[in-house]
Design an enzyme around this catalytic site. Structure first.
Site, PDB file in Angstrom:
ATOM      1  CG  HIS A 156      -2.111   0.847   1.176  1.00  0.00           C
ATOM      2  ND1 HIS A 156      -2.380   1.811   2.125  1.00  0.00           N
ATOM      3  CD2 HIS A 156      -3.103   0.930   0.257  1.00  0.00           C
ATOM      4  CE1 HIS A 156      -3.497   2.435   1.806  1.00  0.00           C
ATOM      5  NE2 HIS A 156      -3.972   1.925   0.690  1.00  0.00           N
ATOM      6  CE  LYS A 209      -1.525   5.146  -0.499  1.00  0.00           C
ATOM      7  NZ  LYS A 209      -1.900   3.986  -1.188  1.00  0.00           N
ATOM      8  CG  ASP A 220      18.691  12.030  -8.837  1.00  0.00           C
ATOM      9  OD1 ASP A 220      18.565  11.118  -9.676  1.00  0.00           O
ATOM     10  OD2 ASP A 220      18.605  13.233  -9.122  1.00  0.00           O
TER      11      ASP A 220
END
Lengths: 226, 226
Positions: free
Chosen positions: B154, B156, B161
Site C-alpha cells: 500500500h 506510495k 537520485d
C-alpha cells in the site's frame, strides 16, 4: 602587563576559541554525521508490525502484569505510533480515510477522557464500513466531521498538540497495521507540520455541517425574489 | 608598523568579524525565522489540484507554444510533483500501490529514455486495474517487481537520485490527483529519506522473482531426503 596587552591576548584567545569550536563542530559533523542531533523529531515506521500487547501504554501505572498471551514490553511500529498519539497533552486533530482499529479508537477515547481537545475529519462513505469506530467515537461526545463529497477524503494524517505530525500511507485499520506494507512518518519539523495544520483547518471549516445546511446569501435572495 | 602589531590587529579584526557574523546570524534567525533556509528541501502539496498543461515540463526547449486549451505556465501541486520526478539525474525508485496516471507514466518513460536507472515496485492485484500503466512501462524495458502477497503493498513513495523522498497518501492515479483530498510530502532530510531507501531495498529483494521461484536450501534438503 598593560591593559592594552591584556585586551590583545584576550582577543586572540577568543579568535582561537571561536574558530576551534566552529572547526571542531564541522569536523565532528563530517566524521560522525549520524551522531549529531538534527533538530526536530523525525521518525519513520514501517508496517506490517508484529502483534504485541499494548496494555502497558494505556495503564502505565497498573501494578498488575497483563495476563494476555501476547508478547509484552515489545517496541513495535504500532506501539510507537500509539505512543505518539497517547503523548497528546492538549489536542489531537485527525484526518483519516478509514478508522476501524480498536486500539487506536481506545487511544482516542482515552485522550478524550483526559480532557484532550479532539477533532476528527473522515470520509462519509467509510464511516459505514464494517467495524468503523466513528460511531463509538461520536457517541463518546468527540466532535467528528465527515467529508461527504463524491470523491474520497483520502488523507491519513494526525497533528498532536499542534506540533507533531503523523502522516503516511497507513489508514487506521487492523489490516493496514498487521497485514499491508505501509509507512508512517512522524515529525515536528515546522516546515512540514504547518501546511498540514492549515489544510486541516481548511477542511474542517469546509465540512462544517452548519455551513453546509445554511442557505447562502445568493440562495436566500433567490427565494425572496421567487 | 611592526609585524607583531600587524598580527595583533589582524587577530582582533578576525575576532570582531567572527563574532559579528555569529551574532548577526543569531539576530536574523530570531527576527525573521521564516526567511532563513532551514536545511534540506521540505515541501508539502495538497490535492485535488486544478488541471493545467504539463507539456512545458516534458519539452522545455520547444520553440512552439502548446496549442492545447488547458491553462499554461500554471504552478499546481501536480506540476510541482511532476517537476520533482523529472528532476531525476541518476535514479528513480518507485514503490506505488496503483499507477494509472498518464502524465506520471510519460514522466517515467521520459526518464528511462534519458538513461535514468528506474526500479518500480507495485501491488500485483493493482497491475490488473483498468488503465494500469505497469504493462506499458514493462514493455519499454523498465524493471518492475510486483508484490503478490495476499495483502496490499500500500506504499506510495518514490526516491529520486537516492536523496529526494516523495511520499504521502497519493496513489499515482488520475482520481487521486484531480478528485480526492490527498497529500504529498517532498524532502531531502536524510533522517526521513534513508529509512525509505532501506525499506525499498528490502522489498525489492524480497520480491525478486528469481528468489521466489528458487527452492530454498531447506526445501532442497527435504526433497533429497524424500
Amino acid at each position: 602587563m598593560s591593559v592594552v596587552q591584556m585586551v590583545k591576548i584576550v582577543g586572540l584567545g577568543a579568535v582561537a576559541l571561536t574558530l576551534s569550536v566552529e572547526w571542531l563542530g564541522w569536523l565532528f559533523c563530517r566524521l560522525w554525521p549520524r551522531k549529531i542531533s538534527r533538530g526536530p523529531l523525525k521518525e519513520v515506521f514501517f508496517f506490517p508490525t508484529e502483534v504485541a500487547c499494548t496494555e502497558r501504554l494505556f495503564t502505565p501505572d497498573s501494578p498488575f502484569p497483563c495476563p494476555c498471551p501476547l508478547p509484552h514490553n515489545v517496541n513495535t511500529s504500532f506501539t510507537r505510533l500509539l505512543g505518539h498519539i497517547l503523548s497528546a497533552s492538549s489536542s489531537l486533530d485527525l484526518c483519516v480515510f478509514a478508522f476501524t482499529n480498536l486500539d487506536l479508537s481506545r487511544a482516542v477515547l482515552a485522550l478524550h477522557t483526559r480532557g484532550i481537545s479532539i477533532r476528527i475529519l473522515t470520509d462519509m462513505d467509510y464511516t459505514l464500513i464494517t467495524g468503523s469506530q466513528i460511531g463509538a467515537i461520536r457517541r463518546a461526545g468527540i466532535c467528528v466531521r465527515c467529508d461527504s463529497g463524491a470523491v474520497h477524503m483520502h488523507h491519513k494524517f494526525a497533528v498532536v498538540d499542534g506540533r507533531r505530525l503523523i502522516t503516511g500511507s497507513l489508514n487506521w485499520t487492523l489490516t493496514a497495521i498487521q497485514s499491508n506494507k505501509e509507512n508512517i512518518l512522524v515529525t515536528e519539523e515546522p516546515d512540514l507540520v504547518l501546511p498540514f495544520i492549515t489544510e486541516f483547518k481548511r477542511l474542517w471549516d469546509v465540512n462544517d455541517p452548519a455551513r453546509r445546511h445554511l442557505p447562502s446569501i445568493a440562495e436566500k435572495t433567490a427565494s425572496l425574489v421567487l
